[in-house]
Design an enzyme around this catalytic site. Structure first.
Site, PDB file in Angstrom:
ATOM      1  N   PHE A 179     -15.307  10.112  39.389  1.00  0.00           N
ATOM      2  CA  PHE A 179     -15.829   8.970  39.033  1.00  0.00           C
ATOM      3  C   PHE A 179     -14.673   7.771  39.275  1.00  0.00           C
ATOM      4  CE2 PHE A 179     -13.134   9.953  35.271  1.00  0.00           C
ATOM      5  CZ  PHE A 179     -12.593   8.785  35.228  1.00  0.00           C
ATOM      6  N   LYS A 203     -22.729  14.340  46.706  1.00  0.00           N
ATOM      7  CA  LYS A 203     -23.081  14.281  45.301  1.00  0.00           C
ATOM      8  C   LYS A 203     -22.009  13.395  44.775  1.00  0.00           C
ATOM      9  CE  LYS A 203     -21.843  16.307  41.282  1.00  0.00           C
ATOM     10  NZ  LYS A 203     -21.865  14.999  40.318  1.00  0.00           N
ATOM     11  N   GLU A 206     -21.956  11.363  38.588  1.00  0.00           N
ATOM     12  CA  GLU A 206     -23.151  10.819  37.850  1.00  0.00           C
ATOM     13  C   GLU A 206     -22.829   9.826  36.794  1.00  0.00           C
ATOM     14  OE1 GLU A 206     -20.928  14.055  35.404  1.00  0.00           O
ATOM     15  OE2 GLU A 206     -21.225  13.710  37.360  1.00  0.00           O
ATOM     16  N   ARG A 207     -21.471   9.459  36.659  1.00  0.00           N
ATOM     17  CA  ARG A 207     -21.083   8.356  35.757  1.00  0.00           C
ATOM     18  C   ARG A 207     -21.158   6.829  36.535  1.00  0.00           C
ATOM     19  NH1 ARG A 207     -16.041  10.306  31.991  1.00  0.00           N
ATOM     20  NH2 ARG A 207     -17.003  12.417  31.483  1.00  0.00           N
ATOM     21  N   CYS A 311      -5.291   9.990  40.351  1.00  0.00           N
ATOM     22  CA  CYS A 311      -4.734  11.065  40.441  1.00  0.00           C
ATOM     23  C   CYS A 311      -3.338  10.953  40.922  1.00  0.00           C
ATOM     24  CB  CYS A 311      -5.295  12.184  41.275  1.00  0.00           C
ATOM     25  SG  CYS A 311      -5.593  11.713  43.080  1.00  0.00           S
ATOM     26  N   GLU A 411      -2.732  16.074  31.878  1.00  0.00           N
ATOM     27  CA  GLU A 411      -3.033  14.828  32.356  1.00  0.00           C
ATOM     28  C   GLU A 411      -3.667  13.819  31.449  1.00  0.00           C
ATOM     29  OE1 GLU A 411      -4.523  13.317  36.949  1.00  0.00           O
ATOM     30  OE2 GLU A 411      -5.321  15.132  35.717  1.00  0.00           O
TER      31      GLU A 411
END
Length: 528
Positions: A179, A203, A206-207, A311, A411
Site C-alpha cells: 500500500f 495485484k 487492496e487498500r 521500508c 518495524e
C-alpha cells in the site's frame, strides 16, 4: 477521483489487515467500484466479496475493491498466457517504444495520479509526486532493454566450435504490491517484466488499488497489447492463487515479513522464481564531526516523511560520542513538521493508512515508555482541524532505546524515530549488524576513513554516506539483504533482467571440410 460518501452501516469486520468486507445485502451501487483489467478491458468483478477503501484523512469510504473470483483470476492468467505468444515475438525495440510513450503519459498525468495516491494512501501531494517520479525512472531504465538484455558470444572456443548465449522471457509473471507506494512499486515490476518479453498479472494493494489500475490503463493507451498486463484484486485468496497457478513462472512481491516469507515459501515450493522485499529496521549513525544542521534535517525527513511508512525510513538514529548532545535540537526540528491532510500543500506528515495502523503505532510508542525508554516528543493524540476522524500520528522521538525494547525489535511503520547511543563507531556497527534486518543504513560524518570503515564492515544492502535514504537509481538494483529480502535476484537494474529472463547457451559446430569429428564416451574437453 472517487466521490466521498458516508460509511455504509451493513459491514462485517475481517481479520488482521483492518480492511472491512461489505455485506452482500447492502446496495453496492451507491459506491464506486474499482475495476479489474482483463484482456485490455476494465471489468467490474462478479464477486460477492467487496472491501472498503477509505480516505485515511477522514476514514470515509471512497470506493470498493473486489475479491476477484477464482474464475476471473484464472481467466486473467490464461489471457496473459495467450498474449505472451505474440508479445515475446515483438522486437525489443518495438516493445520499449510502448514504454517510451508510457513514460511521457506518466509525466503528463503526474498531478492526476498524485491526487489519487493522496486520497487513497494519505501521503502528501509532494511525496506522491516523488512516488510517481521514482517509478518513471524505472520505466526509463526499462527503455534501455535492447542493451540490458544482450547475451554473450565467443567464437572458436575449439576448432570450428562457437558459443553464444541470449536471455529469453519466462512467460507469465505476477506482481503483488504494497500500500505504501501505489505508483512506484507497480512500476518497479511490470515495465521490467514486459520489456524483457514477459506478460504480467498485477495485484495492487487492496487498500489503494486505483493508481495501479490507472497506470496499467495508461500502458494500454500507450500501445501495450491486450493481455500483456492484466489486473486482479483481493487478499489472501488472490495471493494463494498467484502462488499456486502453474502458468505463473515468477512472482515479485514488496511488503511485510509475514506475507513475504509466506509467498516466498509457497511460491518457490511450487517451482516459481520469487523476489520478495520485506521489512526493515534502518539505522543512521551520527558521528560528532558530522554537519549538524544538514544531518538533523536528513534524520527528520527520512524518519517522518510518508508518515514513516517506507521500508527505507531511517527509523533509528545512533548518536555516537558527543553527538548525544544533539537530541534537543533533533526534537526541536521534528516539532516544526506540520501534520495535516496530504492535500494541504504545506503538510509535511499525512495520516497513516488505517485506524489499525494508528492503533499499532501508538501501542508501540506506549510500550517504549512502559519498558523504560523516554518519549521526548509524543505524536499521539494529534487532531487535525476538520479531519478529526483521520489516522494521524505526529512526529515522535523516543530516546534511551535498547535492543530489547519492543519498539526496536518490531518495524513500527509510523512517524517514530528511535534514539540509541554508542561510545564509538565500532559499537554502532555492532548494533546494526546484530539486528536481523539489512535493507539500508547511513552514516553522517566528515571523516573519509570512518565512512570507508563503515561501508565495508556494516552488514546492510544499501548504504548512504551523508545521505539519508540510499535507494539507488534504477540502473543499479535495490539490494536489501538478510531478513529484508528473500530470493537472490533484485528489483530493477541488472538483477531484474536476470530475474525475468532465462539464459540460453548455444554451442555450434560448423565445419567447412567433410571430415567428421571424433565423438566418443569421454567428456569433451575442446583442447583443440
Amino acid at each position: 477521483m472517487f466521490k466521498k460518501i458516508n460509511t455504509p452501516q451493513l459491514i462485517n469486520k475481517t481479520a488482521s489487515t483492518g480492511a472491512r468486507l461489505f455485506s452482500t445485502k447492502m446496495n453496492k451501487q451507491s459506491v464506486k467500484k474499482v475495476p479489474m483489467i482483463i484482456n485490455g478491458e476494465k471489468r467490474i468483478s462478479q464477486s460477492k466479496e467487496w472491501y472498503e477503501i477509505h480516505n485515511p484523512a477522514t476514514n470515509e469510504v471512497i470506493a470498493m475493491v473486489p475479491q476477484s473470483t477464482d474464475a476471473e483470476m484464472a481467466e486473467a492468467v490464461q489471457n496473459s498466457k495467450q498474449a505472451f505468444g505474440e508479445w515475446r515475438d515483438w522486437s525489443v525495440s518495438r516493445r520499449v517504444r510502448v514504454l517510451y510513450k508510457l513514460r511521457q503519459m506518466l509525466e503528463d498525468n503526474t498531478q492526476e495520479l498524485a491526487q489519487m495516491i493522496t486520497e487513497e494512501q494519505g501521503k502528501t501531494l509532494k511525496d506522491a509526486e516523488g512516488d510517481i517520479f521514482r517509478g518513471i525512472e524505472v520505466v526509463e531504465h526499462a527503455c534501455n532493454m535492447s542493451v540490458l538484455q544482450m547475451g554473450d558470444t565467443t567464437e572458436n572456443i575449439a576448432k570450428h566450435i562457437d558459443i553464444y548465449s541470449y536471455k529469453q522471457p519466462l512467460g507469465v509473471t505476477a506482481g503483488i504490491c504494497p500500500f505504501n507506494f501505489p505508483a512506484m512499486i507497480p512500476l518497479w515490476m511490470f515495465p521490467m517484466a514486459v520489456a524483457t518479453g514477459n506478460t504480467m498479472v498485477l495485484k495492487p494493494s487492496e487498500r489503494d488499488p486505483t493508481t495501479g489500475v490507472r497506470i496499467v490503463e495508461m500502458a494500454l493507451e500507450a500501445g501495450l497489447p491486450k493481455g500483456v498486463v492484466n489486473v486482479i484484486h483481493g487478499k489472501k485468496q488472490t495471493v494463494d492463487f498467484i502462488c499456486d497457478a502453474p502458468d505463473i513462472k515468477a512472482i515479485s512481491f514488496v511488503g511485510g515479513n509475514t506475507a513475504g516469507e509466506y509467498i516466498y515459501a509457497r511460491g518457490t515450493g511450487n517451482g516459481k522464481r520469487v523476489q520478495a522485499n520485506l521489512g526493515a529496521k534502518n539505522h543512521a549513525v551520527v558521528l560528532p564531526d558530522a554537519r549538524k544542521e544538514d544531518t538533523i534535517n536528513a534524520l527528520c525527513g527520512a524518519a517522518f516523511g510518508a508518515a514513516g511508512q517506507r521500508c527505507m525510513a531511517l527509523t533509528t538514529a545512533i548518536l555516537v560520542g558527543e553527538a548525544k548532545a544533539w537530541l534537543p535540537e533533533i526534537v526541536a526540528k521534528a516539532k516544526t513538521y506540520k501534520v495535516n491532510v496530504g492535500s494541504d500543500p504545506t503538510a509535511d506528515v499525512g495520516p497513516l493508512i488505517s485506524p489499525q495502523s494508528k492503533t499499532r503505532v501508538e501501542s508501540l510508542i506506549a510500550s517504549a515508555q512502559k519498558e523504560g525508554a523516554k518519549i521526548d516528543l509524543d505524536g499521539r493524540g494529534v487532531v487535525v482541524k476538520g479531519y478529526e476522524t483521520g489516522n494521524f500520528v505526529g512526529p515522535t522521538i523516543i530516546s534511551g532505546v535498547k535492543n530489547v525494547h519492543t519498539c526496536y525489535k518490531e518495524e513500527i511503520f509510523g512517524p517514530v524515530m528511535l534514539i540509541m547511543t554508542a561510545e564509538n563507531l565500532d559499537e554502532a556497527i555492532q548494533i546494526i549488524n546484530s539486528n536481523p534486518y539489512g535493507n539500508g543504513t547511513a552514516i553522517f560524518t566528515r571523516s573519509g576513513p570512518a565512512a570507508r570503515k563503515f561501508q565495508f564492515e556494516v552488514d546492510a544492502g544499501q548504504i548512504g554516506i551523508n545521505l539519508p535514504i540510499p535507494v539507488p537509481p534504477p540502473f543499479f538494483s535495490f539490494t536489501g539483504s538478510r531478513a529484508s529480502i528473500r530470493g537472490d535476484l533484485n528489483f530493477y537494474g541488472k538483477g531484474a533482467v536476470q530475474f525475468y529472463t532465462q539464459t540460453k547457451t548455444i554451442m555450434s559446430n560448423w565445419r567447412e571440410d567433410e571430415s567428421g569429428m571424433s565423438f566418443g564416451t569421454v567428456m569433451p574437453t575442446y583442447k583443440k
